[in-house]
Scaffold this motif. Structure first.
Motif, PDB file in Angstrom:
ATOM      1  N   MET A   1       0.855  -1.174   0.000  1.00 23.78           N
ATOM      2  CA  MET A   1       0.000   0.000   0.000  1.00 23.78           C
ATOM      3  C   MET A   1       0.901   1.238   0.000  1.00 23.78           C
ATOM      4  O   MET A   1       1.809   1.353   0.816  1.00 23.78           O
ATOM      5  CB  MET A   1      -0.893  -0.018   1.246  1.00 23.78           C
ATOM      6  N   ASN A   2       0.626   2.150  -0.901  1.00 26.27           N
ATOM      7  CA  ASN A   2       1.442   3.363  -0.929  1.00 26.27           C
ATOM      8  C   ASN A   2       0.883   4.389   0.054  1.00 26.27           C
ATOM      9  O   ASN A   2      -0.172   4.210   0.651  1.00 26.27           O
ATOM     10  CB  ASN A   2       1.559   3.918  -2.347  1.00 26.27           C
ATOM     11  N   LYS A   3       1.587   5.486   0.213  1.00 25.27           N
ATOM     12  CA  LYS A   3       1.216   6.504   1.202  1.00 25.27           C
ATOM     13  C   LYS A   3      -0.144   7.131   0.894  1.00 25.27           C
ATOM     14  O   LYS A   3      -0.918   7.415   1.816  1.00 25.27           O
ATOM     15  CB  LYS A   3       2.293   7.579   1.269  1.00 25.27           C
ATOM     16  N   ILE A   4      -0.446   7.338  -0.357  1.00 20.10           N
ATOM     17  CA  ILE A   4      -1.731   7.943  -0.713  1.00 20.10           C
ATOM     18  C   ILE A   4      -2.868   7.001  -0.349  1.00 20.10           C
ATOM     19  O   ILE A   4      -3.852   7.415   0.270  1.00 20.10           O
ATOM     20  CB  ILE A   4      -1.771   8.319  -2.212  1.00 20.10           C
ATOM     21  N   GLU A   5      -2.749   5.728  -0.703  1.00 16.10           N
ATOM     22  CA  GLU A   5      -3.785   4.752  -0.359  1.00 16.10           C
ATOM     23  C   GLU A   5      -3.943   4.629   1.149  1.00 16.10           C
ATOM     24  O   GLU A   5      -5.059   4.533   1.666  1.00 16.10           O
ATOM     25  CB  GLU A   5      -3.447   3.379  -0.951  1.00 16.10           C
ATOM     26  N   PHE A   6      -2.814   4.631   1.864  1.00 14.24           N
ATOM     27  CA  PHE A   6      -2.863   4.546   3.320  1.00 14.24           C
ATOM     28  C   PHE A   6      -3.634   5.726   3.903  1.00 14.24           C
ATOM     29  O   PHE A   6      -4.523   5.552   4.732  1.00 14.24           O
ATOM     30  CB  PHE A   6      -1.452   4.499   3.910  1.00 14.24           C
ATOM     31  N   LEU A   7      -3.308   6.936   3.468  1.00 13.24           N
ATOM     32  CA  LEU A   7      -3.988   8.125   3.987  1.00 13.24           C
ATOM     33  C   LEU A   7      -5.465   8.163   3.600  1.00 13.24           C
ATOM     34  O   LEU A   7      -6.310   8.566   4.406  1.00 13.24           O
ATOM     35  CB  LEU A   7      -3.281   9.398   3.529  1.00 13.24           C
TER      36      LEU A   7
END
Length: 119
Positions: A1-7
Motif C-alpha cells: 500500500m502506498n502513502k496515498i492509499e494509506f492516507l
C-alpha cells in the motif's frame, strides 16, 4: 500500500463534526453518536448532546442492542487516544457502519458545539 492509499483509508475512518451537527440540527437521525470513554460520570461531566454512553470496554456486551440500520459515530477524549479506534474496530468486526468523530470530544468542545451534562 502506498502513502496515498494509506492516507485515503485512514481518513475514510473519520467523520467531520459538521456532518454530525447538521444531522442533529435537521433531526434526520442518520447518525447515532456513542460516547465510548471508559471514565466514571464524575470524571466525564459532559458529553455530546444526545450521545449514548457505552464504554469501549463494554461495547461488545451491547452490540445486540444497537440497530444495524444506524450509522454509528464514536468518540473519545481526544483524537490521539485509542478508545474510539477500539470501538470502531469492534463495530466493524460485527458488520456495523461506523466512523470515529474527527477531533473527538476535544474538537467538539473547541468549536463550542452542543453538549449536555452526564447524568
Amino acid at each position: 500500500m502506498n502513502k496515498i492509499e494509506f492516507l485515503e483509508t485512514f481518513l475514510s475512518l473519520y467523520i467531520n463534526h459538521h456532518v454530525v451537527l447538521e444531522d442533529m440540527e435537521k433531526g434526520t437521525n442518520k447518525y447515532t453518536v456513542l460516547d465510548v470513554r471508559n471514565a466514571p460520570k464524575e470524571v466525564k461531566k459532559d458529553k455530546i448532546k444526545g450521545a449514548t454512553e457505552i464504554p469501549a470496554k463494554d461495547l461488545h456486551k451491547h452490540l445486540n442492542e444497537l440497530p444495524k440500520n444506524s450509522v454509528y459515530v464514536v468518540y473519545d477524549w481526544t483524537g490521539g487516544t485509542i478508545l474510539g479506534k477500539q470501538a470502531l474496530l469492534e463495530l466493524y468486526k460485527n458488520d456495523f457502519e461506523a466512523y470515529e468523530l474527527a477531533g473527538a470530544l476535544e474538537g467538539w468542545k473547541g468549536m463550542s458545539l452542543p453538549l449536555e451534562n452526564v447524568e
